[in-house]
Scaffold this motif. Structure first.
Motif, PDB file in Angstrom:
ATOM      1  N   ALA A  50       0.827  -1.210   0.000  1.00  0.00           N
ATOM      2  CA  ALA A  50       0.000   0.000   0.000  1.00  0.00           C
ATOM      3  C   ALA A  50       0.854   1.249   0.000  1.00  0.00           C
ATOM      4  O   ALA A  50       1.859   1.355   0.683  1.00  0.00           O
ATOM      5  N   GLU A  51       0.400   2.195  -0.800  1.00  0.00           N
ATOM      6  CA  GLU A  51       1.070   3.477  -0.866  1.00  0.00           C
ATOM      7  C   GLU A  51       0.011   4.536  -0.633  1.00  0.00           C
ATOM      8  O   GLU A  51      -0.989   4.591  -1.334  1.00  0.00           O
ATOM      9  N   TYR A  52       0.177   5.316   0.425  1.00  0.00           N
ATOM     10  CA  TYR A  52      -0.837   6.306   0.708  1.00  0.00           C
ATOM     11  C   TYR A  52      -0.206   7.672   0.830  1.00  0.00           C
ATOM     12  O   TYR A  52       0.966   7.832   1.081  1.00  0.00           O
ATOM     13  N   HIS A  53      -1.060   8.691   0.644  1.00  0.00           N
ATOM     14  CA  HIS A  53      -0.599  10.061   0.545  1.00  0.00           C
ATOM     15  C   HIS A  53      -1.323  10.912   1.567  1.00  0.00           C
ATOM     16  O   HIS A  53      -2.509  10.745   1.800  1.00  0.00           O
ATOM     17  N   PHE A  70      -4.610  -0.678   7.750  1.00  0.00           N
ATOM     18  CA  PHE A  70      -4.938  -2.092   7.728  1.00  0.00           C
ATOM     19  C   PHE A  70      -4.976  -2.698   9.123  1.00  0.00           C
ATOM     20  O   PHE A  70      -5.432  -3.821   9.306  1.00  0.00           O
ATOM     21  N   ASN A  71      -4.483  -1.965  10.101  1.00  0.00           N
ATOM     22  CA  ASN A  71      -4.541  -2.426  11.493  1.00  0.00           C
ATOM     23  C   ASN A  71      -5.685  -1.784  12.257  1.00  0.00           C
ATOM     24  O   ASN A  71      -5.850  -2.019  13.448  1.00  0.00           O
ATOM     25  N   THR A  72      -6.449  -0.952  11.581  1.00  0.00           N
ATOM     26  CA  THR A  72      -7.569  -0.263  12.221  1.00  0.00           C
ATOM     27  C   THR A  72      -8.774  -1.200  12.313  1.00  0.00           C
ATOM     28  O   THR A  72      -9.086  -1.896  11.355  1.00  0.00           O
ATOM     29  N   GLN A  94     -12.604   0.080  -5.480  1.00  0.00           N
ATOM     30  CA  GLN A  94     -11.739  -0.404  -6.554  1.00  0.00           C
ATOM     31  C   GLN A  94     -10.258  -0.276  -6.229  1.00  0.00           C
ATOM     32  O   GLN A  94      -9.419  -0.574  -7.073  1.00  0.00           O
ATOM     33  N   THR A  95      -9.931   0.153  -5.006  1.00  0.00           N
ATOM     34  CA  THR A  95      -8.527   0.395  -4.685  1.00  0.00           C
ATOM     35  C   THR A  95      -7.800  -0.849  -4.200  1.00  0.00           C
ATOM     36  O   THR A  95      -6.671  -1.096  -4.582  1.00  0.00           O
ATOM     37  N   CYS A  96      -8.432  -1.663  -3.363  1.00  0.00           N
ATOM     38  CA  CYS A  96      -7.771  -2.857  -2.840  1.00  0.00           C
ATOM     39  C   CYS A  96      -8.810  -3.821  -2.295  1.00  0.00           C
ATOM     40  O   CYS A  96      -9.992  -3.483  -2.166  1.00  0.00           O
ATOM     41  N   TRP A  97      -8.363  -5.017  -1.924  1.00  0.00           N
ATOM     42  CA  TRP A  97      -9.292  -6.053  -1.465  1.00  0.00           C
ATOM     43  C   TRP A  97      -9.982  -5.664  -0.171  1.00  0.00           C
ATOM     44  O   TRP A  97     -11.141  -6.005   0.061  1.00  0.00           O
TER      45      TRP A  97
END
Length: 382
Positions: A50-53, A70-72, A94-97
């Protein structure tokens, strides 16, 4: 750019704070509403990629590391997602599973449908969320099918080709009967505004046409409706429930009993149209029912009997569409949602095409689009 600056470490600290708290309310309250928490790349396939901004006034900072999101806990993420609109949820899925799974949440779309349907400006026979859909349909499917903002276009059906070809042959202007309690209340000026060419730039009065039946029944005016690129004509016949004096005395009370369009046929209060109105219903091509949506619900439902009497298949063909104009006098008036109007009038019981459209009488906003739909449907083009 967003007004409140946050660094990656600050956001991570806020997210980790929920582990030491008995409730997630503190976490959510600490997050600024106008701050973009994350924007996952569409190419993400695994959580560790994952790449977040984070958006700041200086620009976009990018960090290649495992996202703390993802740990939330799921309930925290769902609370945040509940503040997104339908388009944002569809894009985020549509970004990830992970977000594909969360954005499909049943209760999330149920709440969104329950809130947003009250804001819709139109609802029809095929887009009524209260109608009985297939048992396997989810709330998301119902929302995407019914919402006028993101409604999916239906796939082309080859069985529609004969009807499509027929629609391009020259046809006469459809005869449209206008009735309803809105002609007896504060929205009664709608007919005058449509006939007065000097008061609007959408409707053009081309002149009267002779009566269809003895006693001046069925007389009206030919109206042209412009959409900027083309014009659509209709022959409008106005059916008032009584004389002007009787309508001013009791515009909404005992409507079926005092209406000159109906007659009682049974002691238990059952009504049907008069013989002349029955003939007219079989000869017109479409109907417009005007309802003042600023009235109480009881007043709106009071015209249900009159509407269903005129729409009875015994004398009105199922091919004649119905347009319900849910009108208010001006923009400052609070209105009843069009979905509620459809429920009160029990339009889902009708075996014909129908649509409820919000309109404003003062400037005829929304009314022209509904009339164009009615003309196209009567011609078989809708």
């Amino acid at each position: 750019m967003f007004g409140d600056e946050k660094t990656i470490s600050e956001v991570s600290a806020l997210i980790e704070k929920q582990n030491n708290s008995s409730t997630f309310q503190d976490l959510y309250a600490a997050l600024p509403l106008d701050w973009q928490l994350f924007r996952l790349s569409e190419k993400v396939t695994q959580p560790h990629e994952a790449e977040y901004h984070c958006s700041t006034e200086m620009g976009h900072r990018t960090m290649n590391q495992q996202s703390p999101v993802f740990n939330t806990p799921v309930h925290v993420l769902l609370t945040i997602l509940s503040h997104l609109d339908a388009k944002s949820l569809c894009n985020l899925s549509q970004t990830c599973w992970l977000f594909h799974s969360l954005c499909e949440d049943h209760l999330l779309w149920k709440q969104l449908l329950s809130n947003d349907k009250l804001k819709w400006k139109e609802v029809g026979h095929a887009t009524n969320p209260t109608s009985a859909f297939h048992a396997d349909m989810t709330f998301k499917s119902i929302y995407l099918r019914c919402s006028p903002d993101i409604r999916r276009k239906e796939k082309f059906n080859f069985l529609q080709i004969p009807r499509l070809i027929k629609s391009y042959f020259p046809v006469q202007s459809p005869k449209v009967a206008v009735f309803g309690p809105g002609l007896d209340s504060d929205t009664s000026v709608i007919v005058r505004k449509m006939l007065n060419t000097h008061e609007n730039e959408v409707f053009c009065n081309k002149g009267p046409f002779p009566a269809m039946f003895p006693g001046s029944v069925g007389t009206g005016f030919t109206i042209s409706v412009s959409d900027g690129a083309a014009s659509h004509d209709m022959r409008m016949i106005t059916l008032y429930s009584g004389t002007k004096k009787s309508r001013e005395i009791s515009p909404l009370e005992n409507r079926s009993q005092r209406s000159r369009l109906l007659r009682r046929v049974a002691e238990d209060g059952e009504y049907e149209p008069t013989p002349t109105i029955k003939q007219l219903c079989g000869n017109v091509n479409a109907f417009i029912c005007v309802v003042e949506s600023s009235q109480e619900l009881q007043s709106v439902s009071g015209c249900m009997e009159e509407l269903h009497c005129l729409m009875d298949l015994k004398w009105t063909p199922h091919t004649s569409p119905l347009l319900v104009l849910s009108c208010i006098p001006n923009h400052d008036t609070t209105r009843i949602p069009c979905v509620t109007i459809a429920e009160q009038l029990k339009l889902n019981q009708l075996v014909r095409q129908w649509k409820v459209v919000d309109g404003v009488v003062s400037d005829l906003q929304g009314i022209s689009s509904g009339v164009r739909w009615l003309i196209d449907t009567a011609h078989g083009r809708a």
